[in-house]
Structure formats: C-alpha cells, structure tokens
Scaffold this motif. Sequence first.
Motif, PDB file in Angstrom:
ATOM      1  N   ARG A  47      -3.280 -14.998  15.795  1.00 26.11           N
ATOM      2  CA  ARG A  47      -2.718 -14.222  14.686  1.00 26.11           C
ATOM      3  C   ARG A  47      -2.532 -12.755  15.088  1.00 26.11           C
ATOM      4  O   ARG A  47      -1.480 -12.150  14.829  1.00 26.11           O
ATOM      5  CB  ARG A  47      -3.630 -14.327  13.465  1.00 26.11           C
ATOM      6  CG  ARG A  47      -3.032 -13.735  12.190  1.00 26.11           C
ATOM      7  CD  ARG A  47      -3.983 -13.929  11.020  1.00 26.11           C
ATOM      8  NE  ARG A  47      -4.347 -15.326  10.860  1.00 26.11           N
ATOM      9  CZ  ARG A  47      -3.600 -16.236  10.250  1.00 26.11           C
ATOM     10  NH1 ARG A  47      -2.438 -15.876   9.721  1.00 26.11           N
ATOM     11  NH2 ARG A  47      -4.002 -17.483  10.143  1.00 26.11           N
ATOM     12  N   ASP A  48      -3.528 -12.172  15.745  1.00 26.68           N
ATOM     13  CA  ASP A  48      -3.425 -10.783  16.176  1.00 26.68           C
ATOM     14  C   ASP A  48      -2.372 -10.623  17.266  1.00 26.68           C
ATOM     15  O   ASP A  48      -1.664  -9.602  17.316  1.00 26.68           O
ATOM     16  CB  ASP A  48      -4.779 -10.280  16.676  1.00 26.68           C
ATOM     17  CG  ASP A  48      -5.773 -10.058  15.548  1.00 26.68           C
ATOM     18  OD1 ASP A  48      -5.325  -9.942  14.385  1.00 26.68           O
ATOM     19  OD2 ASP A  48      -6.989 -10.028  15.812  1.00 26.68           O
ATOM     20  N   LYS A  81       0.986 -10.417  15.605  1.00 28.99           N
ATOM     21  CA  LYS A  81       1.209  -9.117  14.971  1.00 28.99           C
ATOM     22  C   LYS A  81       1.609  -8.062  16.002  1.00 28.99           C
ATOM     23  O   LYS A  81       2.445  -7.201  15.733  1.00 28.99           O
ATOM     24  CB  LYS A  81      -0.064  -8.671  14.245  1.00 28.99           C
ATOM     25  CG  LYS A  81      -0.384  -9.456  12.984  1.00 28.99           C
ATOM     26  CD  LYS A  81      -1.663  -8.950  12.340  1.00 28.99           C
ATOM     27  CE  LYS A  81      -2.012  -9.744  11.089  1.00 28.99           C
ATOM     28  NZ  LYS A  81      -3.298  -9.276  10.492  1.00 28.99           N
ATOM     29  N   SER A  82       1.018  -8.125  17.190  1.00 27.19           N
ATOM     30  CA  SER A  82       1.269  -7.117  18.217  1.00 27.19           C
ATOM     31  C   SER A  82       2.583  -7.312  18.944  1.00 27.19           C
ATOM     32  O   SER A  82       3.175  -6.357  19.441  1.00 27.19           O
ATOM     33  CB  SER A  82       0.129  -7.115  19.247  1.00 27.19           C
ATOM     34  OG  SER A  82      -1.100  -6.799  18.644  1.00 27.19           O
ATOM     35  N   LYS A  95       5.321  -9.457  17.797  1.00 30.38           N
ATOM     36  CA  LYS A  95       6.399 -10.017  16.992  1.00 30.38           C
ATOM     37  C   LYS A  95       7.658  -9.170  17.091  1.00 30.38           C
ATOM     38  O   LYS A  95       7.607  -7.950  17.093  1.00 30.38           O
ATOM     39  CB  LYS A  95       5.952 -10.092  15.530  1.00 30.38           C
ATOM     40  CG  LYS A  95       6.897 -10.854  14.610  1.00 30.38           C
ATOM     41  CD  LYS A  95       6.298 -10.934  13.211  1.00 30.38           C
ATOM     42  CE  LYS A  95       7.195 -11.704  12.265  1.00 30.38           C
ATOM     43  NZ  LYS A  95       6.617 -11.777  10.907  1.00 30.38           N
TER      44      LYS A  95
END
Length: 295
Positions: A278-279, A282-283, A285
């Motif tokens: 998930r992280d 986010k970084s 995308k």
Amino acid sequence: MVGKIHPLSFDPSRPDFSPYGLTCVHWKPSPMPRPDHHSEVELNFLKSGSVTYLLGGKKTVVEVGKLSAFWAAIPHQIIDFTPDTVYLVATIPLHDFLNWQLPEYFVEQLMHGRFLSDISSDRSQSDGRLFEHWVEDLQAPTSVIEKVVLLEMQARLTRMAYNLTDENKGECFTSIAQSGLNKVEQMACYVAQNYTDKLTAAQISKFVDLHPNYAMSLFQKTYGTTLNNYLTQHRISHAQRLLTTTDLKITDIAVQSGFLTISRFNEAFVRACGCSPRDYRKSHKMTEGSRKRRA
C-alpha cells in the motif's frame, strides 16, 4: 572544475531494491554474484566493448553506441563483458518516468520486462556527450539541475519512443536466442516465463532434468541466490508493476503475481522493498492525468 570521475561497480552487499535515485555514472562492469534489483528505470550507453546481461531470465546484449533502457526491478545481472568496455549508466526514479506520459507502447514494454534499444544509428556522439553532461551535473546537484537533467532525459526517451514505428518496433529488442542457454540459465528463463503459476523447485528442476537438490545447489552457486528467492523476486517485480500502473485491489495483485496468500505477499514485499504494498503504491503511483491518458 569537475574532479576526475572514477567508474563505479556493483556492490553485492547492497540490499535488494535499495534505491539509487536520479543518477548518471561511469560504470565498471564486473562479474555479479547475484542479480541486482531496484525500482528505477535504467539507461545504458556503451561507448566500447561488450556487456551481456541475464535480464528476466534472458541473455541480453547491450549494443555499442545505442541508448538502451529497461526497468531495473526486473532481476538483472552482468554475466559477460570484455576488458575494453566503457559505458555509462543512468537511473530514473520510477514515479518521474511514469509521470512523463511517454507513448503507451513504450511504457508497457518496459514495465513488462523488455530491454529496449534505440533503433537510431546516428546519435552515438550526441548521446555520449549527453550522458557525460549528466554525470557532471549529478555529482553535486541542486534541485534546479536535477529538474534540467530530468527534462533532458524525458526529451531523449520521447525521441527514442517515437522512433519506434509499427514497422521497426521489433528491431528495438536485443537478445540472444534461448537455444544457447545452459541448465541454470534455462531454469532462470523458466521462472521468468512461469512465475505467476504455482511453481515449485521440484517442477523447475524437472523441467531441466536435474535432481531438485542438485538443481537448487547449482542455481545458488551460479547466481548467488536461492531458486525460491529468485522466484519471489520475479513475483515482487510483477506486483510492483501492477501497483504502479493499475487500480487493482492489493489482494488481486497478490494472486496475479503468484502468491498463494495475502499474508505471504505482504511479508515478502516488505522484506524486499522495505515498505508495504500500500505504501509502495502511494509513493510510486502515476498522476491522475497520466492514468487517464493510459486508460
């Protein structure tokens, strides 16, 4: 005055998927005891000599005088080179590359593990100068200089991408026929082609007609990593691509990448990348505009 630039070489002790960031350096080829993996897009420019990678299970040759590019999250390892080799390597952060909105065909091929070489034969001198400028600029960069370098990299890759017409797209793939692979390379290739399946070491060793224990020992001796780790690395690379280029649920990405359970996926991903899926998404995308363009 820029000081003397000393070529760098691969550090086998560096952690898997440790980022390089935005770089351009003179590179000294050396036998790599294990594959390297990092999330950046890598550019190679060979001034002289010869370099052969094992990239995603395939032998791939870097051509002299031609800009080459690949996504370095795909396991890559130098397996052969000549003493007279002189070349430069640049790395581009993945989020920058994806946000450039380069032609879809070009981006998709890189993100699927293809090694792309520019078909142009008349840009060798200008590319050599361009790489040398990047080396100097990035020795002690400011934010402004980094922005300039990224703009130049974007422009150069845009030109490379638009050179690939329907008639010559096939010419940008440089690789050696798999018929010349030995047993260990055949195993690596088999993994690269089937990693999303429920593969086991026994299946892989049976494919090359070797006893499982011997096959695993031979693989580790050759590549410096276990067969299971090599399989996991390919699955992680596949998951990274899906996390950055799709809106699929993480559970679906785990399954499509070959992991049997979400817990095994999360554990392997954190161990390899230092953060959760998930992280990572986010970084890395893509921007909304880029995603709409590719939809």
